[in-house]
Design a protein around this motif. Structure first.
Motif, mmCIF file in Angstrom:
data_model
loop_
_atom_site.group_PDB
_atom_site.id
_atom_site.type_symbol
_atom_site.label_atom_id
_atom_site.label_comp_id
_atom_site.label_asym_id
_atom_site.label_seq_id
_atom_site.Cartn_x
_atom_site.Cartn_y
_atom_site.Cartn_z
ATOM 1 N N THR A 104 -17.173 0.397 6.299
ATOM 2 C CA THR A 104 -15.815 0.289 5.759
ATOM 3 C C THR A 104 -14.829 0.893 6.752
ATOM 4 O OG1 THR A 104 -16.061 2.373 4.571
ATOM 5 C CG2 THR A 104 -16.561 0.368 3.353
ATOM 6 N N GLU A 105 -13.635 0.292 6.785
ATOM 7 C CA GLU A 105 -12.570 0.782 7.651
ATOM 8 C C GLU A 105 -11.279 0.829 6.843
ATOM 9 O OE1 GLU A 105 -12.120 -1.438 11.257
ATOM 10 O OE2 GLU A 105 -14.155 -1.007 11.920
ATOM 11 N N ILE A 106 -10.335 1.603 7.327
ATOM 12 C CA ILE A 106 -9.024 1.664 6.690
ATOM 13 C C ILE A 106 -8.009 1.082 7.654
ATOM 14 C CG2 ILE A 106 -7.230 3.173 5.784
ATOM 15 C CD1 ILE A 106 -9.461 5.093 4.918
ATOM 16 N N TYR A 107 -7.254 0.096 7.191
ATOM 17 C CA TYR A 107 -6.224 -0.547 8.003
ATOM 18 C C TYR A 107 -4.938 -0.568 7.204
ATOM 19 C CZ TYR A 107 -3.747 -4.069 10.714
ATOM 20 O OH TYR A 107 -2.813 -4.740 11.473
ATOM 21 N N ARG A 108 -3.913 0.083 7.722
ATOM 22 C CA ARG A 108 -2.608 0.184 7.063
ATOM 23 C C ARG A 108 -2.730 0.668 5.622
ATOM 24 N NH1 ARG A 108 1.087 -4.803 9.344
ATOM 25 N NH2 ARG A 108 0.901 -4.186 11.526
ATOM 26 N N GLY A 109 -3.578 1.652 5.444
ATOM 27 C CA GLY A 109 -3.735 2.279 4.138
ATOM 28 C C GLY A 109 -4.683 1.585 3.178
ATOM 29 N N SER A 110 -5.185 0.417 3.553
ATOM 30 C CA SER A 110 -6.112 -0.316 2.688
ATOM 31 C C SER A 110 -7.527 -0.231 3.256
ATOM 32 C CB SER A 110 -5.720 -1.791 2.591
ATOM 33 O OG SER A 110 -4.449 -1.918 2.014
#
Length: 112
Positions: A43-49
């Motif tokens: 899992t990764e976080i991109y722009r808060g998502s």
């Protein structure tokens, strides 16, 4: 003749290419692929998502060799690609029935 397909981590490509060259293997095909095995993505976080990356970037190397070069090639790939961590990749060896070089029409081992 045998075909070796090796799926490895992208940053190991140059090391594997150099190792195969040192082992006397001259030609190869390289493809950028995506996939997963036991790694199962992350899992990764991109722009808060937060989102799941299921398919991880890999490199697939294909080499066709005479039968007597297979052990040398697989050993070179393992030594160069191994990090000891999950996701190092896989090597598949299969039989090639026939090969033809288009330019000269040479066949069999002469074509590779």
């Amino acid at each position: 003749m045998k075909k070796i397909e090796a799926v490895i981590k992208p940053f190991k490509l140059d090391e594997v290419k150099d190792a195969l060259s040192e082992a006397g293997i001259e030609g190869m095909t390289v493809l950028e692929v995506k996939g997963f095995g036991r790694q199962k993505g992350h899992t990764e976080i991109y722009r808060g998502s937060e989102y799941t990356v299921d398919f991880l970037p890999k490199v697939k190397i294909e080499v066709v060799l005479p039968d007597d070069m297979v052990d040398k090639a697989t050993t070179a790939i393992i030594k160069a690609a191994k990090t000891g961590k999950v996701g190092d990749g896989k090597i598949f060896v299969s039989t090639i029935d026939h090969a033809i070089r288009i330019r000269t029409e040479e066949e069999g081992d002469k074509a590779i």
